[in-house]
Design a protein around this motif. Sequence first.
Motif, mmCIF file in Angstrom:
data_model
loop_
_atom_site.group_PDB
_atom_site.id
_atom_site.type_symbol
_atom_site.label_atom_id
_atom_site.label_comp_id
_atom_site.label_asym_id
_atom_site.label_seq_id
_atom_site.Cartn_x
_atom_site.Cartn_y
_atom_site.Cartn_z
ATOM 1 N N GLY A 1 20.837 -17.044 56.686
ATOM 2 C CA GLY A 1 22.196 -17.544 56.461
ATOM 3 C C GLY A 1 23.202 -16.427 56.465
ATOM 4 O O GLY A 1 22.902 -15.281 56.828
ATOM 5 N N ARG A 2 24.442 -16.723 56.013
ATOM 6 C CA ARG A 2 25.517 -15.739 56.060
ATOM 7 C C ARG A 2 25.249 -14.542 55.148
ATOM 8 O O ARG A 2 25.545 -13.398 55.500
ATOM 9 C CB ARG A 2 26.841 -16.418 55.653
ATOM 10 N N ILE A 3 24.719 -14.800 53.966
ATOM 11 C CA ILE A 3 24.457 -13.693 53.035
ATOM 12 C C ILE A 3 23.450 -12.716 53.637
ATOM 13 O O ILE A 3 23.639 -11.491 53.612
ATOM 14 C CB ILE A 3 23.940 -14.241 51.690
ATOM 15 N N GLN A 4 22.373 -13.267 54.188
ATOM 16 C CA GLN A 4 21.343 -12.416 54.801
ATOM 17 C C GLN A 4 21.910 -11.673 56.018
ATOM 18 O O GLN A 4 21.621 -10.495 56.232
ATOM 19 C CB GLN A 4 20.147 -13.267 55.218
ATOM 20 N N ALA A 5 22.737 -12.371 56.800
ATOM 21 C CA ALA A 5 23.349 -11.733 57.974
ATOM 22 C C ALA A 5 24.249 -10.575 57.549
ATOM 23 O O ALA A 5 24.265 -9.507 58.191
ATOM 24 C CB ALA A 5 24.149 -12.765 58.774
ATOM 25 N N HIS A 6 24.986 -10.746 56.462
ATOM 26 C CA HIS A 6 25.852 -9.680 55.966
ATOM 27 C C HIS A 6 25.029 -8.465 55.519
ATOM 28 O O HIS A 6 25.416 -7.309 55.769
ATOM 29 C CB HIS A 6 26.683 -10.208 54.794
ATOM 30 N N GLU A 7 23.893 -8.700 54.882
ATOM 31 C CA GLU A 7 23.035 -7.588 54.456
ATOM 32 C C GLU A 7 22.461 -6.845 55.657
ATOM 33 O O GLU A 7 22.373 -5.618 55.649
ATOM 34 C CB GLU A 7 21.907 -8.118 53.562
ATOM 35 N N PHE A 8 22.089 -7.590 56.692
ATOM 36 C CA PHE A 8 21.602 -6.940 57.913
ATOM 37 C C PHE A 8 22.703 -6.080 58.539
ATOM 38 O O PHE A 8 22.455 -4.984 59.035
ATOM 39 C CB PHE A 8 21.128 -7.992 58.927
ATOM 40 N N HIS A 9 23.933 -6.602 58.518
ATOM 41 C CA HIS A 9 25.053 -5.854 59.080
ATOM 42 C C HIS A 9 25.249 -4.542 58.314
ATOM 43 O O HIS A 9 25.464 -3.481 58.915
ATOM 44 C CB HIS A 9 26.328 -6.710 59.005
ATOM 45 N N LYS A 10 25.183 -4.578 57.001
ATOM 46 C CA LYS A 10 25.345 -3.371 56.183
ATOM 47 C C LYS A 10 24.235 -2.355 56.452
ATOM 48 O O LYS A 10 24.467 -1.150 56.362
ATOM 49 C CB LYS A 10 25.348 -3.742 54.692
ATOM 50 N N MET A 11 23.031 -2.839 56.774
ATOM 51 C CA MET A 11 21.901 -1.925 57.010
ATOM 52 C C MET A 11 21.877 -1.368 58.426
ATOM 53 O O MET A 11 21.036 -0.534 58.750
ATOM 54 C CB MET A 11 20.580 -2.643 56.716
ATOM 55 N N GLY A 12 22.801 -1.826 59.266
ATOM 56 C CA GLY A 12 22.894 -1.272 60.610
ATOM 57 C C GLY A 12 21.986 -1.919 61.623
ATOM 58 O O GLY A 12 21.641 -1.286 62.636
ATOM 59 N N VAL A 13 21.570 -3.176 61.390
ATOM 60 C CA VAL A 13 20.760 -3.892 62.382
ATOM 61 C C VAL A 13 21.602 -4.097 63.632
ATOM 62 O O VAL A 13 22.767 -4.525 63.555
ATOM 63 C CB VAL A 13 20.291 -5.251 61.817
ATOM 64 N N ASP A 14 21.046 -3.801 64.793
ATOM 65 C CA ASP A 14 21.818 -3.853 66.036
ATOM 66 C C ASP A 14 22.246 -5.280 66.388
ATOM 67 O O ASP A 14 23.389 -5.510 66.756
ATOM 68 C CB ASP A 14 20.974 -3.261 67.173
ATOM 69 N N VAL A 15 21.309 -6.223 66.307
ATOM 70 C CA VAL A 15 21.609 -7.612 66.631
ATOM 71 C C VAL A 15 20.914 -8.500 65.607
ATOM 72 O O VAL A 15 19.725 -8.323 65.341
ATOM 73 C CB VAL A 15 21.124 -7.998 68.055
ATOM 74 N N PHE A 16 21.681 -9.447 65.010
ATOM 75 C CA PHE A 16 21.052 -10.410 64.111
ATOM 76 C C PHE A 16 21.595 -11.799 64.438
ATOM 77 O O PHE A 16 22.750 -11.955 64.859
ATOM 78 C CB PHE A 16 21.293 -10.057 62.641
#
Length: 547
Positions: free
Chosen positions: A509-524
């Motif tokens: 969901g959005r919360i998990q997507a935001h955490e991936f964005h903060k960790m520098g995941v290239d594509v989520f």
Amino acid sequence: MQEGGLMYQAFIFLLAAVVSVPVAKRLGLGSVLGYLLAGAAIGPYALGLVGHNVEGIMHFAEFGVVMMLFLVGLELRPALLWKMRLPILGLGGLQVILSTLFFTGIGLLLEFPWQNALAVGLILALSSTAIVLQSMNEKGLMNTEAGQNAFAVLLFQDIAVIPMLALLPLLAISESTVMASTLGLSGWQHGLLVLIAISAIIIGGRVLLRPVFRIIASTKLREIFTASALLLVIGIALLMDLVGLSAALGTFIAGVVLADNEYRHELEAEIEPFKGLLLGLFFISVGASINFTLLMQEPLVILSLVLALIMVKFAVLITLAKLFKLQASEQWTFTFALAQGGEFCFVLFSFTSQHQILPESIIAPLVVVVALSMAFTPLLMIINERWVQPLFISINKSYKPADTIDDGITQVIIAGFGRFGQIVDRSLTLNGFTTTVLEHDAAQIENLRKFGHKVFYGDASRQELLQAAGASTAKMLVVAIDDHEKALEIIALCKKHFPHLKLFARAAGRIQAHEFHKMGVDVFVRETFHSALNLSEQVMTSLGLAE
């Protein structure tokens, strides 16, 4: 405290390794030479810190070689063996044959009986799998042309030890030893026993181990899988020892049998730490076994034999490298890497002593010669790297493997093989991309295998497992698991140890997507977002909204 106590010797060995290896690495000498120098220093012929029972220590330390060959076998999938058939049979076969002929000829010139000369020729034809692979891995040479061809030659040599063990007793000058066996059996009975043992390893690996590993994996207890992996290796080693064969050869065969097993990567990850420690102990034992007393008594003879061993190997290897049309710079790397005796020489010399095939007057100096040739190998690699390779214009500033070539190398690792991961894998493989899939649910793996999917058991949050799965050479990692905390753990691990990997992740969901964005995941991708949009589009179309 007794000098020969287990705790004392363990302390001395570990202290020697901890002190010498970092110093050797800092000086650019490599870890192998550091281990060898440490062994020479603490051995009975120098400081004498480990007593005089070096043979017993080496016998235990050879277990590191056993584990290494098991891991080498795990990498030899049938497709890879078929692809390497020319260098294995051609290059490897010719190297063993020509080296044996040359060393046999030298033995005859030294007036050895032809049986002794041939036995020595067969043994000295072998090179050190342990030292060569360790040195080339440290320098990043394994994926080069020289590295792949050296690996093929070493592979043939390791396999060739099996017929050598069968042939050597026939060369015994004393007829009473020709048909001898460790179990008191006649020749044909011993041969039949060996055949039964090898067949048991092959059949057991193909039929019995998969359900056993599935049951063990279902417990989700890592320590039980570790114990099972060690039990497998030790059990096979004991079986081979019982029938009078090399334990390393038995585990190598078992590794090849298990190369297509879905639990292969987990086995690699569990055994790798033990292999590294025991292999280091083996190198220290080789250094400690160098008999400096004999070397001081006959220095010219010993050093002349070492030089002869290296020069004969040089002549054979450089000739074959040119014959098989390796690149000019690769020819010399290939030659410098393999110009030594090997760990199986110690095994075979011990075997010839037990069966009275060679006299001690021949074995004693040759053991020193082989050990010294192994100790000189890291120095030869340094000479090649610093003074020979710069002579070739075609060589780059470093020996970085050609990572633009994806043939035979995993391009994408997929962690998690539920419905999400299956769709990703299917799309990639249908378009010709290679994937390695890791799944931690043993029951899921068993179900997927019924439909022809190739999935490996393992927890992708473990660094050693990702390393075994090819994370060092892969381009991308797809995190397709539904456990968000575990996904974050995998991403953090990759950012730290495999920063070159491009990361793709499944977000709930959005919360998990935001955490991936903060960790520098290239594509989520939010797993329900696109499907919800698609369904909304279908609903609006059904309501009459124009597309």
